[in-house]
Every structure is written in structure tokens, then in C-alpha cells.
Design a protein around this motif. Structure first.
Motif, PDB file in Angstrom:
ATOM      1  N   GLN A 123       0.501  -1.343   0.181  1.00 12.62           N
ATOM      2  CA  GLN A 123       0.056  -0.329   0.206  1.00 12.62           C
ATOM      3  C   GLN A 123       0.897   1.411   0.125  1.00 12.62           C
ATOM      4  N   ASN A 124       1.929   1.803   0.378  1.00 11.97           N
ATOM      5  CA  ASN A 124       2.997   2.142   0.967  1.00 11.97           C
ATOM      6  C   ASN A 124       3.743   2.214  -0.574  1.00 11.97           C
ATOM      7  N   ASN A 125       3.556   1.672  -1.498  1.00 10.50           N
ATOM      8  CA  ASN A 125       4.783   1.740  -2.518  1.00 10.50           C
ATOM      9  C   ASN A 125       6.266   1.291  -2.332  1.00 10.50           C
ATOM     10  N   LEU A 126       6.540   0.434  -1.667  1.00 15.18           N
ATOM     11  CA  LEU A 126       7.620  -0.474  -1.353  1.00 15.18           C
ATOM     12  C   LEU A 126       7.575  -1.635  -1.733  1.00 15.18           C
ATOM     13  N   SER A 127       8.887  -1.666  -2.213  1.00 18.21           N
ATOM     14  CA  SER A 127       9.450  -3.315  -2.626  1.00 18.21           C
ATOM     15  C   SER A 127      10.359  -3.776  -0.674  1.00 18.21           C
ATOM     16  N   GLN A 128      10.262  -4.558  -1.167  1.00 17.08           N
ATOM     17  CA  GLN A 128      10.983  -5.555   0.099  1.00 17.08           C
ATOM     18  C   GLN A 128      12.220  -5.333   0.354  1.00 17.08           C
ATOM     19  N   SER A 129      12.971  -4.565  -0.989  1.00 18.83           N
ATOM     20  CA  SER A 129      14.034  -4.236  -0.906  1.00 18.83           C
ATOM     21  C   SER A 129      14.390  -2.829  -0.038  1.00 18.83           C
ATOM     22  N   ASP A 130      13.323  -1.808   0.088  1.00 14.23           N
ATOM     23  CA  ASP A 130      12.983  -0.763   0.231  1.00 14.23           C
ATOM     24  C   ASP A 130      12.833  -0.549   1.745  1.00 14.23           C
ATOM     25  N   PHE A 131      11.671  -1.109   2.020  1.00 15.75           N
ATOM     26  CA  PHE A 131      10.999  -1.199   3.607  1.00 15.75           C
ATOM     27  C   PHE A 131      12.093  -2.185   4.353  1.00 15.75           C
ATOM     28  N   ALA A 132      12.839  -3.597   3.753  1.00 15.02           N
ATOM     29  CA  ALA A 132      14.185  -3.393   4.700  1.00 15.02           C
ATOM     30  C   ALA A 132      15.081  -2.691   5.007  1.00 15.02           C
ATOM     31  N   THR A 133      15.854  -1.237   3.827  1.00 16.94           N
ATOM     32  CA  THR A 133      16.597  -1.074   4.638  1.00 16.94           C
ATOM     33  C   THR A 133      16.238  -0.039   4.743  1.00 16.94           C
ATOM     34  N   ALA A 134      14.997   0.719   5.067  1.00 17.94           N
ATOM     35  CA  ALA A 134      14.047   1.264   6.274  1.00 17.94           C
ATOM     36  C   ALA A 134      13.789   1.072   7.033  1.00 17.94           C
ATOM     37  N   MET A 135      13.923  -0.290   7.191  1.00 14.24           N
ATOM     38  CA  MET A 135      13.906  -0.500   9.418  1.00 14.24           C
ATOM     39  C   MET A 135      14.997  -0.999   9.659  1.00 14.24           C
ATOM     40  N   GLY A 136      15.992  -0.923   8.454  1.00 13.98           N
ATOM     41  CA  GLY A 136      16.761  -1.309   9.003  1.00 13.98           C
ATOM     42  C   GLY A 136      17.612  -2.864   9.226  1.00 13.98           C
ATOM     43  N   TYR A 137      16.344  -3.999   8.093  1.00 16.86           N
ATOM     44  CA  TYR A 137      17.036  -5.121   8.249  1.00 16.86           C
ATOM     45  C   TYR A 137      17.261  -5.741   7.244  1.00 16.86           C
TER      46      TYR A 137
ATOM     47  N   ILE B 110       7.928  -1.572  13.131  1.00 18.87           N
ATOM     48  CA  ILE B 110       7.052  -1.821  11.838  1.00 18.87           C
ATOM     49  C   ILE B 110       5.477  -0.631  12.361  1.00 18.87           C
ATOM     50  N   ALA B 111       4.950  -0.821  13.004  1.00 16.96           N
ATOM     51  CA  ALA B 111       4.048  -0.250  14.089  1.00 16.96           C
ATOM     52  C   ALA B 111       4.085   0.901  13.604  1.00 16.96           C
ATOM     53  N   ASN B 112       5.271   2.012  14.239  1.00 21.88           N
ATOM     54  CA  ASN B 112       5.697   3.590  14.132  1.00 21.88           C
ATOM     55  C   ASN B 112       5.582   3.455  12.900  1.00 21.88           C
ATOM     56  N   TYR B 113       6.465   2.942  11.828  1.00 25.46           N
ATOM     57  CA  TYR B 113       7.496   2.827  10.775  1.00 25.46           C
ATOM     58  C   TYR B 113       5.353   3.769   9.420  1.00 25.46           C
ATOM     59  N   PHE B 114       4.992   2.209   9.879  1.00 25.33           N
ATOM     60  CA  PHE B 114       3.417   2.552   8.957  1.00 25.33           C
ATOM     61  C   PHE B 114       2.406   3.191   9.356  1.00 25.33           C
ATOM     62  N   ASN B 115       2.392   3.812  10.938  1.00 26.39           N
ATOM     63  CA  ASN B 115       1.875   4.313  11.702  1.00 26.39           C
ATOM     64  C   ASN B 115       0.514   3.940  12.060  1.00 26.39           C
ATOM     65  N   VAL B 116       0.246   2.283  12.743  1.00 27.32           N
ATOM     66  CA  VAL B 116      -1.062   1.586  12.700  1.00 27.32           C
ATOM     67  C   VAL B 116      -0.009   0.955  14.045  1.00 27.32           C
ATOM     68  N   SER B 117      -0.677   0.504  14.911  1.00 22.07           N
ATOM     69  CA  SER B 117      -1.278  -0.175  16.194  1.00 22.07           C
ATOM     70  C   SER B 117      -0.344  -1.199  16.590  1.00 22.07           C
ATOM     71  N   LEU B 118      -0.257  -2.040  17.148  1.00 26.94           N
ATOM     72  CA  LEU B 118       0.253  -3.147  17.690  1.00 26.94           C
ATOM     73  C   LEU B 118      -0.558  -4.301  17.186  1.00 26.94           C
ATOM     74  N   ASP B 119      -1.606  -4.172  17.662  1.00 34.70           N
ATOM     75  CA  ASP B 119      -3.212  -4.754  17.901  1.00 34.70           C
ATOM     76  C   ASP B 119      -3.812  -4.747  16.226  1.00 34.70           C
TER      77      ASP B 119
END
Length: 134
Positions: A12-26, A49-58
Motif C-alpha cells: 500500500q505504501n509502494n515499497l519493495s521488500q528491499s526498500d522496506f528492509a533498508t528503511a527498517m534496518g533489516y 513496523i507499527a511506528n513506520y506505518f503509523n498503525v497500532s500493534l493490535d
């Protein structure tokens, strides 16, 4: 379920796995493992992950929808299960839960407009009206 939610948020945020991994540090393979439900993120990763996407843990854990509405009813923890809904309603609910927030809002407004406009119309007219949308 967690893996599907992570994958949906990433897409939904138009991120590849590589882009997301880089952003998260994984690493990208770790993200792929999460999305395939082969590994679960640890607590720190869940928070990131929750903070990055601005969603709750629930929300990430499938305990509430994007808007914070619990899937469990208050204190008695009774849950609406797929067996308690007819198949077509469960399918609609599953599709709805996969929508991006802005699309959920658009769908909600569309359904509300259809309901309000169709309330006083004869059934035949509503059927033909809805048929033009298909």
C-alpha cells in the motif's frame, strides 16, 4: 496473518521488500520470511513496523481494524468468527480488511450513499440501479 498484514502495508505504501528492509534496518530475506509467515518479527521489530506505518500493534496482530475497532466484543472476548457469518458476508469482510484506509473510506461513503438513496425506492429500481454499477 501477521505476514499478510505486513505485506499489505508495504505494498500500500509502494515499497519493495528491499526498500522496506533498508528503511527498517533489516535484510530483505528477513522481510520475505516475515511476509511468508516463516518467521515472526520480535517485539522491537513489531514496534518499528507499527511506528513506520503509523498503525497500532493490535492492528498488526489482527486484533483490531485499521481504525482501532476491536475484532473482539468488549470484556467477554467473544469474537465474530468466519463460521458466524454467511460466506458472502465473510468474503466481503475479508476484502474490506485488505483495503487501504482511503479506499475503506471511499467504499463506506459509497455504501452509505447507496443505502440513503435506495431507502425509498422500489426493490426493482434499486436492483436495476445497482446492476448499472456492475
Amino acid at each position: 496473518m501477521l505476514g499478510e498484514i505486513i505485506k499489505t502495508l508495504r505494498k500500500q505504501n509502494n515499497l519493495s521488500q528491499s526498500d522496506f528492509a533498508t528503511a527498517m534496518g533489516y535484510s530483505r530475506p528477513l522481510i520475505a520470511n516475515w511476509e511468508r509467515n516463516e518467521r515472526d518479527p520480535d517485539t522491537q521489530a513489531l514496534l518499528k513496523i507499527a511506528n513506520y506505518f503509523n498503525v497500532s500493534l493490535d492492528y498488526l496482530l489482527g486484533r483490531e481494524d485499521y481504525y482501532g475497532n476491536p475484532y473482539y466484543k468488549n470484556s467477554n472476548l467473544s469474537k465474530s468468527t468466519p463460521n458466524s457469518l454467511p460466506n458472502d458476508e465473510q468474503l466481503l469482510l475479508d476484502y474490506y480488511r485488505r483495503l487501504a484506509p482511503k479506499n475503506k473510506t471511499m467504499l463506506f461513503n459509497l455504501m452509505k450513499n447507496i443505502f440513503e438513496e435506495a431507502r425509498d425506492l422500489p426493490t426493482e429500481q434499486v436492483s436495476s440501479w445497482i446492476g448499472t454499477v456492475n
